[in-house]
Enzyme design. Structure first.
Site, mmCIF file in Angstrom:
data_model
loop_
_atom_site.group_PDB
_atom_site.id
_atom_site.type_symbol
_atom_site.label_atom_id
_atom_site.label_comp_id
_atom_site.label_asym_id
_atom_site.label_seq_id
_atom_site.Cartn_x
_atom_site.Cartn_y
_atom_site.Cartn_z
ATOM 1 N N ASP A 1 -3.100 0.094 -15.230
ATOM 2 C CA ASP A 1 -3.580 -1.286 -15.104
ATOM 3 C C ASP A 1 -5.009 -1.283 -14.554
ATOM 4 O O ASP A 1 -5.226 -0.919 -13.394
ATOM 5 C CB ASP A 1 -2.652 -2.060 -14.164
ATOM 6 C CG ASP A 1 -2.972 -3.547 -14.120
ATOM 7 O OD1 ASP A 1 -4.049 -3.941 -14.603
ATOM 8 O OD2 ASP A 1 -2.141 -4.306 -13.593
ATOM 9 N N SER B 1 -1.793 -10.368 -9.718
ATOM 10 C CA SER B 1 -3.199 -10.322 -10.107
ATOM 11 C C SER B 1 -4.058 -11.078 -9.091
ATOM 12 O O SER B 1 -4.035 -10.758 -7.903
ATOM 13 C CB SER B 1 -3.350 -10.897 -11.521
ATOM 14 O OG SER B 1 -4.623 -10.634 -12.052
ATOM 15 N N HIS C 1 -0.632 -5.045 -17.607
ATOM 16 C CA HIS C 1 -0.885 -5.988 -16.512
ATOM 17 C C HIS C 1 0.091 -7.159 -16.530
ATOM 18 O O HIS C 1 -0.058 -8.107 -15.764
ATOM 19 C CB HIS C 1 -2.326 -6.514 -16.603
ATOM 20 C CG HIS C 1 -2.757 -7.327 -15.418
ATOM 21 N ND1 HIS C 1 -2.781 -6.833 -14.126
ATOM 22 C CD2 HIS C 1 -3.172 -8.627 -15.325
ATOM 23 C CE1 HIS C 1 -3.193 -7.779 -13.297
ATOM 24 N NE2 HIS C 1 -3.431 -8.874 -13.993
#
Length: 291
Positions: free
Chosen positions: A180, A117, A231
């Site tokens: 995602d 991320s 995610h």
């Protein structure tokens, strides 16, 4: 490593391969890993989607190379009032990697950066920074390869940033889930798919379009009872270990996943699982010449 916007908040670390691992890999690998978003300051930075010149090399500013302002702030900010801080994330990273390069300069080396991320954005910024400053080059005679592994990572910069990373030889593998939303940001509309008409006419706003960097390994997973899994890092790593559970959206990647499954099974994943995933999958990707 720490970043200065949150009073010494731990954000990642630098490691170096042991002598035993060097014998297995055939080189001394410097591994840099970054975690994902945790603090409120980091969440705010994630949504600071305006582009700013990276300007990381004072001798060659390259004003056309722009990155997301929030990620750049997290990477370069220094909170001098924090008693636990040791400079910005960038200062700590460059200092430690430079020290390791000097220490092992007589050996074959590589630099691997990985993150999930927001951490993947910092990993890419760091890889670009090291290459732009030339810290991976020894008097133009030998170059240390830099590879970035992104798990569920967002776009980081504009098309000029992408092209500059490619020019510098920074290799990037992006492991993404097609469901995602983070991997589609920033630049949900103004991105690499909306900058040109065909392959000839460039729209006036093309320099302001975000663009992904590197090769994409696209997975397809979603659970109705747990939408947040799209995610989740654990899910990403778990599916790399069990590729039959997902659909792969890039030609030529099926064999890579099968090989990754065999190698990852040999290693017990610890609290920071992507360090093993990045290292093992990285060896496969480089040996296959995919990036």
């Amino acid at each position: 490593m720490q970043h200065g916007t949150c009073c010494g908040r731990w954000i990642g670390y630098v490691a170096v391969s042991s002598d035993e691992e060097v014998r297995r890999l055939g080189r001394r690998d410097v591994l840099v890993t970054f975690r994902g978003t945790v603090t409120s300051t980091e969440w705010i930075a994630n949504f600071m989607s305006s582009l700013r010149p990276a300007n990381l090399d004072p001798h060659d500013p390259r004003r056309d190379v722009k990155v997301e302002s929030g990620f750049l702030s997290l990477y370069t900010s220094d909170d001098s009032t924090c008693r636990f801080g040791q400079g910005s994330c960038r200062e700590q990273l460059l200092g430690e990697v430079s020290r390791l390069i000097n220490k092992y300069q007589d050996e074959e080396m590589s630099i691997t950066l990985a993150g999930h991320s927001m951490g993947s954005a910092l990993a890419l910024l760091s890889g670009y920074d090291l290459a732009e400053l030339g810290l991976n080059r020894f008097q133009q005679q030998r170059e240390i390869p830099i590879t970035v592994y992104s798990f569920g990572g967002p776009r980081v910069g504009n098309t000029d940033f992408k092209e500059r990373c490619e020019e510098l030889g920074v290799k990037v593998l992006r492991v993404v889930n097609v469901h995602d939303p983070v991997t589609k940001l920033p630049g949900l509309f103004m991105n690499e798919h909306f900058r040109a008409l065909g392959e000839t006419y460039q729209f006036p706003w093309s320099c302001s379009c975000y663009a992904h960097v590197g090769v994409e390994l696209a997975l397809d997973f979603f659970k109705m009872q747990n939408p947040a899994c799209v995610h989740d890092l654990g899910t990403y790593i778990g599916l790399l270990k069990c590729p039959k559970m997902v659909q792969v959206h890039k030609e030529g990647m099926v064999d890579l996943l099968a090989m990754a499954k065999m190698t990852l099974r040999k290693h017990k994943l610890q609290a920071w699982p992507w360090q093993d995933a990045a290292r093992q999958v990285g060896n496969l990707v480089q040996s296959l010449g995919l990036i």
